[in-house]
Design an enzyme around this catalytic site. Structure first.
Site, mmCIF file in Angstrom:
data_model
loop_
_atom_site.group_PDB
_atom_site.id
_atom_site.type_symbol
_atom_site.label_atom_id
_atom_site.label_comp_id
_atom_site.label_asym_id
_atom_site.label_seq_id
_atom_site.Cartn_x
_atom_site.Cartn_y
_atom_site.Cartn_z
ATOM 1 N N ASN A 154 47.453 4.695 -14.416
ATOM 2 C CA ASN A 154 48.332 3.548 -14.602
ATOM 3 C C ASN A 154 48.781 3.563 -16.071
ATOM 4 O O ASN A 154 48.057 3.139 -16.957
ATOM 5 C CB ASN A 154 47.552 2.268 -14.267
ATOM 6 C CG ASN A 154 48.375 1.017 -14.472
ATOM 7 O OD1 ASN A 154 49.510 1.069 -14.945
ATOM 8 N ND2 ASN A 154 47.794 -0.110 -14.123
ATOM 9 N N GLU B 234 43.799 -2.754 -7.015
ATOM 10 C CA GLU B 234 45.045 -1.982 -6.944
ATOM 11 C C GLU B 234 44.779 -0.481 -6.953
ATOM 12 O O GLU B 234 45.468 0.281 -6.287
ATOM 13 C CB GLU B 234 45.950 -2.384 -8.123
ATOM 14 C CG GLU B 234 46.566 -3.758 -7.931
ATOM 15 C CD GLU B 234 46.982 -4.430 -9.223
ATOM 16 O OE1 GLU B 234 46.094 -4.854 -9.980
ATOM 17 O OE2 GLU B 234 48.191 -4.546 -9.469
#
Ligand code: ADP
Length: 410
Positions: A7, A385
């Site tokens: 990320n 996530e």
């Protein structure tokens, strides 16, 4: 299957290595201040709870990823013998515009499309693209996937995403509501459906992702019906430092009164507003709540403004969906702040929401925290996530028969 989830933020890189055969995290961490003074890596080996932190000289996302790969394979603190053990890499991408309504395997065409989407998320998308390119160079034989924050929200109907400004701006520049935190909203919606023992396709849900950034989404029959964030993640709720929805005229008024440029005002609305801006104390709810308890009026006001807006959206989403089966709380505030959940759910009994104040205080992994008789169930569900990104990666890299697809290195 071992999946590395990356990320990339503008100056940060969050990473997680997951063993997807057991859905367990092997290691996770963060590189912060990439390209700035004092770049640091944080690393936690989940297999034995050991931690490591160090200053590193990473000037780019590529160098940061190189350091992560080196640590993952280090003899003393690593979790892998070598990089061949990694089967795939899943990248989180903030904004895919209208291009993708689901996660995709990254090929030249996808990369090219993402490179063209810089305008939509100027801080995040270029960082994600450089992360993808770095992985291609460092591990060219590994399949990679892109999982988008905006993808789930692409199921939204036009009446929810079209702004009431000249239509040509949508046609020319793609100015519309995109919605964010989609991976989280989808994950907690699926978890909530499992906990409620009902198919997601039959449910009306309101998912409240209340973290530093915050958004609420109305999900009807597994599709997004409405969401609070908009063209950018600045819209909707008051957040840690972001203003959320305000009268757009305020921007021009401040510009005139204070002689500020548009980019200065953008910075103020993103980083000096929200809970921080109102309270003048902190963007962290723990600090603001403590100050409010000690009698600080602006801290108390910040909490009232915040919860007022959450409640206003919940009410409007119930109206839009003609009812709701469950309200789901997640992310930093939503998962941990029982007091805020209680304030938000107060006096909603007319809408069928009855929080059980005792269950609300008990912390288990994920739970229904409404009274048994409550027509609308209230749940808190820790979001994940990274797991969602890794699941999508596993799914994409297997054919309909469940067998691994043949992957041609780029
Ligand atoms: P993000 O991923 O958007 O950075 P998180 O979902 O991790 O944010 O949420 C971080 C925020 O959650 C913190 O800034 C803090 O305000 C809030 N938070 C975390 N734990 C608690 C708690 N126990 N009580 C109240 N707020 C909390």
């Amino acid at each position: 299957m071992i999946v590395l989830v990356l990320n990339c933020g503008s100056s940060s890189l969050k990473y997680q290595l997951l063993d997807m055969d057991t859905e367990t995290v092997l290691a996770r961490g963060l590189v912060e201040r990439i390209g700035l003074e004092g770049t640091r890596i944080k690393y936690a080996r989940e297999t034995d709870g050991s931690n490591y932190e160090s200053e590193i000289p990473a000037k780019s996302h590529r160098e940061a990823i190189e350091t992560v790969l080196e640590i993952l394979t280090r003899e003393d603190i690593g979790v892998l013998y070598d990089l061949t053990e990694i089967d795939a890499i899943g990248h989180r991408i903030v904004n895919a515009g209208e291009h993708y309504s689901d996660s995709v395997i990254i090929d030249d065409e996808v990369l090219h499309t993402l490179e063209g989407l810089t305008d939509l998320a100027p801080l995040h998308n270029p960082a994600a693209v450089s992360g993808i390119k770095a992985c291609r160079e460092l591990m060219p034989e590994k399949p990679m996937t892109a999982v988008f924050d905006t993808a789930f929200h692409q199921t939204m109907p036009a009446e929810s995403y079209i702004y009431s400004i000249p239509y040509e701006y949508y046609e020319k520049y793609g100015i519309r509501k995109y919605g964010f935190h989609g991976t989280s909203h989808k994950y907690v919606a699926q978890r909530a459906a499992t906990i409620l023992g009902r198919p997601l396709d039959d449910l009306k849900l309101i998912t409240c992702h209340l973290g530093n950034g915050a958004s609420i989404t109305a999900i009807r029959n597994g599709r997004v019906f409405e969401t609070t964030m908009g063209f950018t993640p600045l819209a909707g709720l008051a957040m840690g430092t972001r203003c959320g929805n305000i009268d757009p005229s305020i921007i021009f008024y401040i510009a005139e009164k204070e002689g500020r440029s548009l980019s200065e005002i953008e910075e103020i609305l993103n980083t000096k507003s929200g809970i921080l801006g109102i309270s003048g104390i902190s963007s962290d709810f723990r600090d603001v709540e403590k100050a409010a308890e000690e009698g600080n009026e602006r801290a108390g006001l910040a909490i009232k403004v915040y919860s007022h807006r959450v409640r206003a959206y919940i009410g409007s989403f119930i109206a839009l969906m003609n009812g709701v089966d469950a309200i789901v709380f997640t992310a930093g505030v939503g998962e941990n702040d029982a007091k805020m959940r209680s304030i938000i759910c107060r006096n909603l009994d007319n809408l069928g929401v009855n929080l059980d104040e005792v269950k609300n205080l008990i912390h288990t992994k994920a739970a229904i925290i409404s009274e048994d008789y409550s027509r609308v169930k209230v749940l808190y569900v820790p979001t994940n996530e990274e797991l969602m990104i890794a699941r999508d990666t596993v799914e994409l890299l297997h054919g309909d028969d469940g067998l691994p697809l043949e992957w041609k290195p780029v």
